[in-house]
Design a protein around this motif. Structure first.
Motif, short mmCIF file in Angstrom:
data_model
loop_
_atom_site.label_atom_id
_atom_site.label_comp_id
_atom_site.label_asym_id
_atom_site.label_seq_id
_atom_site.Cartn_x
_atom_site.Cartn_y
_atom_site.Cartn_z
N VAL A 3 0.85 -1.19 0.00
CA VAL A 3 0.00 0.00 0.00
C VAL A 3 0.88 1.24 0.00
CG1 VAL A 3 -1.88 -1.16 1.17
CG2 VAL A 3 -0.12 -0.03 2.52
N GLY A 4 0.28 2.37 -0.35
CA GLY A 4 1.02 3.61 -0.39
C GLY A 4 1.28 4.17 1.00
N ALA A 5 1.88 5.34 1.05
CA ALA A 5 2.18 5.99 2.32
C ALA A 5 2.07 7.49 2.14
CB ALA A 5 3.59 5.61 2.81
N GLU A 6 1.64 8.16 3.16
CA GLU A 6 1.59 9.62 3.12
C GLU A 6 3.02 10.16 3.02
OE1 GLU A 6 0.17 11.48 6.68
OE2 GLU A 6 -0.83 13.07 5.54
N HIS A 7 3.21 11.13 2.11
CA HIS A 7 4.56 11.68 1.94
C HIS A 7 4.96 12.43 3.20
CE1 HIS A 7 7.95 13.87 0.23
NE2 HIS A 7 7.91 13.01 -0.79
N PRO A 8 6.21 12.30 3.64
CA PRO A 8 6.63 12.97 4.88
C PRO A 8 6.47 14.48 4.84
CG PRO A 8 8.52 12.03 3.69
CD PRO A 8 7.29 11.46 3.07
N LEU A 9 6.58 15.09 3.65
CA LEU A 9 6.37 16.54 3.56
C LEU A 9 4.91 16.88 3.85
CD1 LEU A 9 8.48 17.44 0.40
CD2 LEU A 9 9.02 17.97 2.78
N LEU A 55 10.10 7.49 6.69
CA LEU A 55 10.14 8.78 7.38
C LEU A 55 8.80 9.24 7.92
CD1 LEU A 55 12.51 11.05 5.27
CD2 LEU A 55 13.04 9.45 7.07
N VAL A 56 7.69 8.76 7.35
CA VAL A 56 6.42 9.36 7.71
C VAL A 56 6.08 9.16 9.18
CG1 VAL A 56 4.94 7.34 7.22
CG2 VAL A 56 4.05 9.66 6.90
N GLY A 57 6.60 8.08 9.77
CA GLY A 57 6.35 7.89 11.20
C GLY A 57 6.99 8.99 12.03
#
Length: 364
Positions: free
Chosen positions: A115-121, A359-361
């Motif tokens: 699955v995708g992930a929210e971009h850290p920015l 990084l998103v965490g």
């Protein structure tokens, strides 16, 4: 079987019965919906024997047409009923076969699709905005294609300021149109001052564009978050308190400092530094314990800030003798790097979902 002669005076019931028997036999023999469709075309369509027999009724004497019509009608009704019943049987059988073929054994192990992930920015921008929304501020946005006046003139940039040169700013053809890709999100603040009644407390996140190289520490497209507060009695102390609150929300128990600097749109102006969140200054003067994060200086540059220049207020039609304000801005990309020790800015735009997951965490 050919239909009866259209010149005949009557229809032979035995002949009609043979037509029905032929049709019923073909219907029963149809093994699937495709074959049944062909049978329907042969025995029930406009050129079928029963249809041609029905057409021949018109050439019969008037007194015989009623009986002939009743005979043909009953025959065609039997065929259509048989077609409908067989169609239902075949559809049920084909559905059962399809469900069996597509049946999934949920007890077997499967390979999950990634699955995708929210971009850290995106994650960090949302978090930074949440900090200000919790203080009662408002998040505002504006166009990325901007008028040169809003990006420079209204912010007290002189006509010969280096930031206005094509070596730094991306002008949209023709340059005489004075339209640029915004170099900062400050034009959003000017638009806010022009459109809204005071007081104003806003933050403006978004993309900005510079004619920079594409390397580990520079990108031609990056992200900023800028803040603006204009009200009666705003001071530099209000600015310092706001930045301290933001720094603690982003990095924990950490100090900030302001170093004198110059920006056309603020006076006085300052650079905002963060206390190194790795060594907390302990590496300064200690060659045996060097710190890569702050290069053993104890502080890391974060952004710029200052009291809003009265000329900016005048350009927006605000009386600087009544109102004052402060503004600040920092790069979101570098803030993510600080929080997560990301070594290369190019990773932010390569589109590798593994980078976002790693990084998103930390950006939440």
């Amino acid at each position: 079987m050919a239909g009866p002669d259209s010149t005949s005076e009557s229809l032979d019931p035995e002949q009609i019965e043979r037509m029905v028997d032929d049709a019923l036999g073909a219907i029963a023999a149809a093994a699937d919906s495709a074959q049944l469709k062909a049978v329907r075309q042969t025995h029930a369509a406009d050129r079928s024997p029963l249809a041609l027999a029905n057409h021949s009724i018109g050439s019969m004497p008037k007194e015989r047409r009623k009986d002939a019509g009743r005979l043909i009608g009953r025959a065609r009704g039997r065929v259509n009923e048989a077609l409908a019943a067989r169609a239902a049987e075949l559809e049920a059988a084909e559905l059962a076969a399809r469900l069996e073929a597509e049946r999934v054994d949920v007890t077997l192990p499967v390979v999950e699709h990634p699955v995708g992930a929210e971009h850290p920015l995106t994650a960090l921008i949302n978090r930074m905005c949440d900090v200000f929304v919790a203080m009662g501020w408002e998040v505002v946005e504006g166009p990325e294609l901007e008028a040169e006046w809003l990006n420079f003139d209204a912010l007290n940039f002189t006509p010969d300021h280096p930031a206005r040169f094509m070596s730094d700013t991306l002008f949209v053809d023709p340059p005489s149109g004075h339209t640029i890709m915004r170099t900062q999100t400050s034009p959003v603040q000017v638009r806010t001052l022009l459109d809204r009644a005071l007081p104003v407390y806003v933050v403006s996140p978004g993309k900005v564009f510079r004619a920079d190289e594409y390397d580990a520490t520079h990108l031609p497209v990056f992200h900023q978050l800028e803040g603006l507060a204009v009200d009666r009695g705003i001071t530099m102390g209000d600015l310092k308190g706001t930045l301290d609150h933001l720094a603690k929300a982003m990095f924990g128990d950490i100090r900030t400092r302001l170093r004198p600097h110059y920006f056309p749109f603020t006076e006085p102006s300052a650079e905002v530094d963060l206390e190194c969140f790795v060594c907390h200054g302990s590496s300064v003067g200690d060659p045996e314990r060097p710190c890569r994060a702050c290069r053993s200086e104890g502080w890391i540059e974060w952004g710029g800030c200052g009291v809003v220049n009265p000329r900016v207020l005048v350009a927006a039609g605000i009386d600087p003798n009544v109102y004052s304000g402060f503004a600040f801005g920092m790069g979101v990309d570098r803030t993510v790097m600080f929080r997560n020790n990301a070594p290369d800015l190019r990773d932010f735009v390569e589109g590798d979902v593994r980078f976002s997951r790693s990084l998103v965490g930390g950006a939440r």
